[in-house]
Design a protein around this motif. Structure first.
Motif, PDB file in Angstrom:
ATOM      1  N   ALA A   1       0.850  -1.213   0.000  1.00  0.00           N
ATOM      2  CA  ALA A   1       0.000   0.000   0.000  1.00  0.00           C
ATOM      3  C   ALA A   1       0.881   1.257   0.000  1.00  0.00           C
ATOM      4  O   ALA A   1       0.568   2.241  -0.669  1.00  0.00           O
ATOM      5  N   CYS A   2       1.993   1.207   0.738  1.00  0.00           N
ATOM      6  CA  CYS A   2       2.915   2.353   0.809  1.00  0.00           C
ATOM      7  C   CYS A   2       3.435   2.726  -0.575  1.00  0.00           C
ATOM      8  O   CYS A   2       3.517   3.905  -0.938  1.00  0.00           O
ATOM      9  N   TRP A   3       3.776   1.732  -1.338  1.00  0.00           N
ATOM     10  CA  TRP A   3       4.334   1.930  -2.686  1.00  0.00           C
ATOM     11  C   TRP A   3       3.277   2.575  -3.599  1.00  0.00           C
ATOM     12  O   TRP A   3       3.558   3.509  -4.350  1.00  0.00           O
ATOM     13  N   TYR A   4       2.050   2.089  -3.479  1.00  0.00           N
ATOM     14  CA  TYR A   4       0.997   2.587  -4.353  1.00  0.00           C
ATOM     15  C   TYR A   4       0.618   4.037  -4.066  1.00  0.00           C
ATOM     16  O   TYR A   4       0.243   4.778  -4.964  1.00  0.00           O
ATOM     17  N   VAL A   5       0.664   4.445  -2.802  1.00  0.00           N
ATOM     18  CA  VAL A   5       0.198   5.804  -2.488  1.00  0.00           C
ATOM     19  C   VAL A   5       1.318   6.834  -2.592  1.00  0.00           C
ATOM     20  O   VAL A   5       1.076   8.023  -2.389  1.00  0.00           O
ATOM     21  N   CYS A   6       2.527   6.406  -2.927  1.00  0.00           N
ATOM     22  CA  CYS A   6       3.641   7.349  -3.016  1.00  0.00           C
ATOM     23  C   CYS A   6       3.725   7.903  -4.437  1.00  0.00           C
ATOM     24  O   CYS A   6       4.277   7.261  -5.330  1.00  0.00           O
ATOM     25  N   ASP A   7       3.150   9.101  -4.637  1.00  0.00           N
ATOM     26  CA  ASP A   7       3.169   9.645  -6.001  1.00  0.00           C
ATOM     27  C   ASP A   7       4.501  10.315  -6.340  1.00  0.00           C
ATOM     28  O   ASP A   7       4.707  10.764  -7.455  1.00  0.00           O
ATOM     29  N   LYS A   8       5.414  10.391  -5.367  1.00  0.00           N
ATOM     30  CA  LYS A   8       6.764  10.915  -5.652  1.00  0.00           C
ATOM     31  C   LYS A   8       7.724   9.787  -6.026  1.00  0.00           C
ATOM     32  O   LYS A   8       8.910  10.032  -6.239  1.00  0.00           O
ATOM     33  N   GLU A   9       7.212   8.580  -6.051  1.00  0.00           N
ATOM     34  CA  GLU A   9       8.033   7.398  -6.351  1.00  0.00           C
ATOM     35  C   GLU A   9       9.244   7.303  -5.414  1.00  0.00           C
ATOM     36  O   GLU A   9      10.340   6.911  -5.821  1.00  0.00           O
ATOM     37  N   ALA A  10       9.024   7.688  -4.168  1.00  0.00           N
ATOM     38  CA  ALA A  10      10.125   7.647  -3.190  1.00  0.00           C
ATOM     39  C   ALA A  10      10.216   6.299  -2.490  1.00  0.00           C
ATOM     40  O   ALA A  10      11.228   5.996  -1.871  1.00  0.00           O
ATOM     41  N   ILE A  11       9.127   5.508  -2.572  1.00  0.00           N
ATOM     42  CA  ILE A  11       9.151   4.189  -1.920  1.00  0.00           C
ATOM     43  C   ILE A  11       9.608   3.160  -2.941  1.00  0.00           C
ATOM     44  O   ILE A  11       9.060   3.097  -4.040  1.00  0.00           O
ATOM     45  N   MET A  12      10.583   2.382  -2.566  1.00  0.00           N
ATOM     46  CA  MET A  12      11.038   1.297  -3.430  1.00  0.00           C
ATOM     47  C   MET A  12      10.572  -0.019  -2.819  1.00  0.00           C
ATOM     48  O   MET A  12      10.897  -0.294  -1.656  1.00  0.00           O
ATOM     49  N   PHE A  13       9.809  -0.745  -3.579  1.00  0.00           N
ATOM     50  CA  PHE A  13       9.215  -1.991  -3.076  1.00  0.00           C
ATOM     51  C   PHE A  13       9.725  -3.159  -3.904  1.00  0.00           C
ATOM     52  O   PHE A  13       9.708  -3.110  -5.132  1.00  0.00           O
ATOM     53  N   SER A  14      10.188  -4.198  -3.233  1.00  0.00           N
ATOM     54  CA  SER A  14      10.575  -5.417  -3.944  1.00  0.00           C
ATOM     55  C   SER A  14      10.095  -6.603  -3.106  1.00  0.00           C
ATOM     56  O   SER A  14       9.602  -6.421  -1.992  1.00  0.00           O
ATOM     57  N   TRP A  15      10.223  -7.791  -3.637  1.00  0.00           N
ATOM     58  CA  TRP A  15       9.827  -8.974  -2.871  1.00  0.00           C
ATOM     59  C   TRP A  15      10.964  -9.423  -1.971  1.00  0.00           C
ATOM     60  O   TRP A  15      12.120  -9.400  -2.378  1.00  0.00           O
ATOM     61  N   PRO A  16      10.674  -9.876  -0.754  1.00  0.00           N
ATOM     62  CA  PRO A  16      11.719 -10.485   0.080  1.00  0.00           C
ATOM     63  C   PRO A  16      12.283 -11.735  -0.620  1.00  0.00           C
ATOM     64  O   PRO A  16      11.597 -12.332  -1.453  1.00  0.00           O
ATOM     65  N   PRO A  17      13.498 -12.130  -0.256  1.00  0.00           N
ATOM     66  CA  PRO A  17      14.063 -13.358  -0.829  1.00  0.00           C
ATOM     67  C   PRO A  17      13.134 -14.555  -0.582  1.00  0.00           C
ATOM     68  O   PRO A  17      12.393 -14.572   0.411  1.00  0.00           O
ATOM     69  N   GLY A  18      13.218 -15.542  -1.458  1.00  0.00           N
ATOM     70  CA  GLY A  18      12.345 -16.721  -1.380  1.00  0.00           C
ATOM     71  C   GLY A  18      12.333 -17.364  -0.007  1.00  0.00           C
ATOM     72  O   GLY A  18      13.376 -17.522   0.621  1.00  0.00           O
ATOM     73  N   GLY A  19      11.129 -17.689   0.455  1.00  0.00           N
ATOM     74  CA  GLY A  19      10.983 -18.402   1.730  1.00  0.00           C
ATOM     75  C   GLY A  19      11.094 -17.520   2.955  1.00  0.00           C
ATOM     76  O   GLY A  19      10.976 -18.013   4.077  1.00  0.00           O
ATOM     77  N   THR A  20      11.327 -16.207   2.780  1.00  0.00           N
ATOM     78  CA  THR A  20      11.401 -15.313   3.942  1.00  0.00           C
ATOM     79  C   THR A  20      10.190 -14.391   3.967  1.00  0.00           C
ATOM     80  O   THR A  20       9.437 -14.300   3.002  1.00  0.00           O
ATOM     81  N   GLY A  21      10.046 -13.699   5.101  1.00  0.00           N
ATOM     82  CA  GLY A  21       8.967 -12.717   5.221  1.00  0.00           C
ATOM     83  C   GLY A  21       7.687 -13.327   5.768  1.00  0.00           C
ATOM     84  O   GLY A  21       7.686 -14.409   6.368  1.00  0.00           O
ATOM     85  N   PHE A  22       6.610 -12.633   5.493  1.00  0.00           N
ATOM     86  CA  PHE A  22       5.303 -12.933   6.078  1.00  0.00           C
ATOM     87  C   PHE A  22       4.718 -14.259   5.573  1.00  0.00           C
ATOM     88  O   PHE A  22       4.888 -14.611   4.413  1.00  0.00           O
ATOM     89  N   ARG A  23       4.039 -14.988   6.467  1.00  0.00           N
ATOM     90  CA  ARG A  23       3.266 -16.159   6.049  1.00  0.00           C
ATOM     91  C   ARG A  23       2.119 -16.399   7.038  1.00  0.00           C
ATOM     92  O   ARG A  23       2.219 -16.036   8.214  1.00  0.00           O
ATOM     93  N   THR A  24       1.048 -16.991   6.548  1.00  0.00           N
ATOM     94  CA  THR A  24      -0.092 -17.301   7.427  1.00  0.00           C
ATOM     95  C   THR A  24      -0.828 -18.537   6.927  1.00  0.00           C
ATOM     96  O   THR A  24      -0.846 -18.821   5.727  1.00  0.00           O
ATOM     97  N   ASP A  25      -1.438 -19.248   7.859  1.00  0.00           N
ATOM     98  CA  ASP A  25      -2.321 -20.367   7.492  1.00  0.00           C
ATOM     99  C   ASP A  25      -3.756 -19.893   7.286  1.00  0.00           C
ATOM    100  O   ASP A  25      -4.596 -20.667   6.844  1.00  0.00           O
ATOM    101  N   TRP A  26      -4.045 -18.628   7.638  1.00  0.00           N
ATOM    102  CA  TRP A  26      -5.450 -18.206   7.756  1.00  0.00           C
ATOM    103  C   TRP A  26      -5.837 -17.112   6.782  1.00  0.00           C
ATOM    104  O   TRP A  26      -6.737 -16.330   7.044  1.00  0.00           O
ATOM    105  N   GLY A  27      -5.134 -17.020   5.673  1.00  0.00           N
ATOM    106  CA  GLY A  27      -5.457 -15.995   4.661  1.00  0.00           C
ATOM    107  C   GLY A  27      -6.571 -16.454   3.744  1.00  0.00           C
ATOM    108  O   GLY A  27      -6.909 -17.622   3.689  1.00  0.00           O
TER     109      GLY A  27
END
Lengths: 90, 456
Positions: free
Chosen positions: A64-90
Motif C-alpha cells: 500500500a505504501c508503494w501505491y500511495v507514493c506519487d513521488k516514487e520515493a518508496i522502493m518496493f521489492s519482494w523479500p528473498p524466497g521463503g522469507t517474510g510474512f506467512r499465514t495459514d489463515w489468509g
C-alpha cells in the motif's frame, strides 16, 4: 530459519531475514506521510520531514505504501524466497 | 542457467492452472513461487463464486479441493444505531447447489500446485523472481533471488496484485491507488455447531450509512462481511487507498470500523462474540476497480514473450471473490495461447496478442472488470436514503447483480457457450455440486499436498 510472531497480529509468522525489501529514497520524499497513513503495521515514521522505514517486523508485504507514493520515493521489492510474512489463515 | 518452454511466476490461484495446462500439453513447464508453501502469502478471505467452478478448469470441477463451507445464501443486513432494521436474504439456492464455496488460500493453492506437479510441471518454491531477462524488449526468463537465470520461451506472469515483473519489463505500470482497496481480515475460531446454528450455509454482509462507522464511506470500499468456514468465521472490510481524492488514514480507520462493529452491532455482541476466539489478523491490497479506471484497464496484458494473468492483469472486481474465477479463466486462456505460440515457434507479441482477444471475448472477465454499476453505491452518499441503499445493494452489489439484466448477460452467454461445447455440461455441474456438498459434510477432500513433497 528464525520465526517471529506478533502480539498485535496473531496467526501470522515472519520467517528468516527478509532484508530491506522496502526502502525510502529521501531525495524524492516530500514528507507527505501517505505511507504512514496506509500502513497497518506502522512500518514508517516521519523524521525531519522525510519518511523513513521504522521497522518491517510486522509488514505483510501489501505494498500500500508503494501505491500511495506519487513521488516514487518508496522502493518496493519482494523479500528473498521463503522469507517474510506467512499465514495459514489468509 | 536453465531453459524451459513456459515459466509461470506465482503459485497462487491462477499460476498452477496455467502451469498444469501447459504441462499437460507436453511443454517443459516451471512454476516459481516465492513462499515456502503455495498460498501461505495469499490473503483474501474467500468465497469463490460458483461460476468459477462451473465455467472454470475441468480438473477443479472434477477434483475434490479443500473447501471450508458451501455458501447457499447471501444475507444482507442493514444496520442503524447498531440494530438491524432490514434483512434481505432473497439471494439463495437450495443445497446441494451453492452460490460459492468458502476456502482458505493456503490449502487451496497447495492443492492447485499439486495438480500442476501431477501433470508434469516443476514446482520451485522459496524462489523469488527478482527481475525479468530482457532481450531486445522481449521477455526471455527471470533472474531469481539466488542469482540463477531461468530462461523460457513464454513467461506467464501470475505474480498477483503487487506483481513487479510486468512493470520491470516495461509492459505495465503500478496500479493507481484509486483502483486499490486495502482490506483487513479477522479470523475467529468458532465451533462448527455454532457456525451451523448461527449462520448455516450463509454469509452475511452488514450495510449502513457512513455515520454508523462500521465501514468505509459507501462505494469507497467493501462493506463489512462475515465469510463462514467449517470451524471459523472470517469478518473483513476494506477501503480504497483514495477516498474522495484524499489518502485516508487507513491505519486508524480500518481497525476502528471493526471495533465499532464489535461494540455497537447487537448481532455481533449477542449472537457471535460469546462463541468466538480471535485467531489471526491479516490484510492485503487488491485491484478491485482496476477495470473501471481506463488508465488501468488499458494497460497491456501481453508483450513479446510474456502473458499476464489474474490480479497481476487487473482481473479483479467486487466483494464476492471475483478474483479467483478470473484468475482461473485467464490462466486457461493464457495457457492456450502459449501452447499455440510454441507450436508455431513464434512467441512474439503479434502471436500472443490472441490472448487479448480471448480475454475481451470472455463473458465473465469482461463483466468482472467493467461492471460500472458498482460505482452506484456512491450515489447513496449523496442521497443519504436508506431505501436507495437497500435497492443498490439488492440490484448491483456483489453476486446480487446477477439477477439484473445487464449483469445477467455474462451468465447467459457463458451458459450458451458451455452448452455448445458440451450439451451434458449441466449434468456435470449437478454432479459437482452434489459431490462438493458431500465432501463438505463428510469433511473428506483430496490430500492437500504436492506429489513428492512433504508440505501442506
Amino acid at each position: 530459519m528464525e520465526v517471529r510472531t506478533s502480539d498485535r497480529f496473531p496467526g501470522v509468522e515472519w520467517v528468516g531475514d527478509p532484508g530491506d525489501f522496502i526502502r525510502v529514497d529521501e531525495s524524492r520524499c516530500d514528507g507527505c506521510a501517505n505511507c504512514v497513513r496506509v500502513c497497518l503495521a506502522e512500518c514508517f515514521e516521519i523524521k525531519d520531514r522525510k519518511a523513513r522505514v521504522r521497522t518491517l517486523a510486522e509488514c505483510m508485504e501489501c505494498a500500500a505504501c508503494w501505491y500511495v507514493c506519487d513521488k516514487e520515493a518508496i522502493m518496493f521489492s519482494w523479500p528473498p524466497g521463503g522469507t517474510g510474512f506467512r499465514t495459514d489463515w489468509g | 542457467m536453465e531453459n524451459c518452454d513456459v515459466l509461470v511466476v506465482g503459485a497462487g490461484f491462477g499460476g498452477p492452472v496455467a502451469a498444469r495446462k501447459c504441462a499437460e500439453a507436453g511443454l517443459d513447464t516451471v512454476l516459481l513461487e516465492r513462499s515456502a508453501i503455495p498460498g501461505e502469502k495469499v490473503v483474501s478471505g474467500l468465497v469463490i463464486p460458483f461460476y468459477g467452478f462451473t465455467f472454470g478448469p475441468d480438473f477443479i470441477r472434477e477434483g475434490n479441493p479443500p473447501i471450508e463451507r458451501p455458501i447457499c445464501k447471501v444475507v444482507n443486513r442493514f444496520v442503524r444505531d447498531g440494530e438491524i432494521y432490514a434483512t434481505d436474504s432473497t439471494l439463495r439456492v437450495p443445497k446441494p447447489l451453492a452460490l460459492g464455496y468458502a476456502a482458505y488460500c493456503k490449502p487451496f493453492c497447495t492443492w492447485l500446485a499439486g495438480r500442476a506437479v501431477e501433470a508434469g510441471a516443476e514446482l520451485r518454491t522459496s524462489t523469488t523472481a527478482v527481475e525479468p531477462i530482457l532481450e531486445k524488449g522481449a521477455v526471455r526468463g527471470v533472474v531469481t533471488d539466488r542469482g540463477e537465470e531461468i530462461r523460457c520461451k513464454v513467461l506467464i506472469d501470475a505474480g498477483g496484485t503487487q506483481n513487479r515483473l510486468a512493470i520491470q519489463a516495461g509492459l505495465r505500470r503500478k496500479y493507481l491507488p484509486e483502483a486499490l482497496e486495502l482490506y483487513m481480515i479477522w479470523d475467529f475460531e468458532m465451533a462448527k455447531e455454532d457456525v451451523d446454528e448461527t449462520f448455516g450455509l450463509s454469509m452475511e454482509f452488514f450495510h449502513a450509512l457512513p455515520e454508523e462507522g462500521i465501514g468505509a464511506p459507501l462505494g469507497y470500499g467493501s462493506t463489512l462481511y462475515i465469510f463462514t468456514y467449517r470451524e471459523s468465521i472470517h469478518p473483513g472490510l476494506g477501503q480504497f487507498l483514495v477516498t474522495r481524492g484524499e489518502i485516508p488514514n487507513l491505519a486508524r480507520l480500518l481497525p476502528r470500523y471493526f471495533e465499532n462493529f464489535q461494540e455497537k452491532v447487537t448481532r455481533w455482541r449477542r449472537d457471535i462474540a460469546p462463541k468466538v476466539r480471535l485467531r489471526a489478523v491479516t490484510w492485503d491490497v487488491c485491484p478491485i476497480y482496476a477495470g473501471l479506471i481506463p488508465e488501468t484497464r488499458n494497460m497491456p496484458i501481453c508483450g513479446d514473450g510474456i502473458l499476464v494473468i489474474g490480479d497481476a492483469a487487473g482481473f479483479e472486481a467486487s466483494a464476492f471473490g471475483d478474483g479467483v474465477p478470473s484468475a482461473w479463466f485467464s490462466a486457461e486462456l493464457a495457457a492456450d495461447v502459449a501452447i499455440e505460440a510454441l507450436r508455431r515457434g513464434d512467441t512474439s507479441r503479434s502471436v500472443l496478442a490472441a490472448y487479448e482477444d480471448k480475454v475481451r471475448e470472455h463473458p465473465y472477465i469482461t463483466w468482472i472488470i467493467t461492471d460500472w454499476r458498482r460505482w452506484d453505491l456512491r450515489k447513496v452518499l449523496v442521497s443519504r436514503s436508506e431505501t436507495e441503499l437497500r435497492r443498490m445493494i439488492r440490484d448491483h452489489w456483489g453476486i446480487g447483480a446477477f439477477r439484473y439484466r445487464y449483469s445477467g448477460r455474462p451468465l447467459v452467454k457463458a451458459l450458451r457457450e458451455a452448452l455448445r461445447r458440451d450439451p451434458r455440461a449441466p449434468l456435470k455441474w449437478m454432479e459437482m455440486f452434489t459431490r462438493y456438498y458431500h465432501n463438505w459434510e463428510e469433511n473428506r477432500f483430496d490430500p492437500v499436498s504436492v506429489p513428492g513433497r512433504e508440505i501442506g
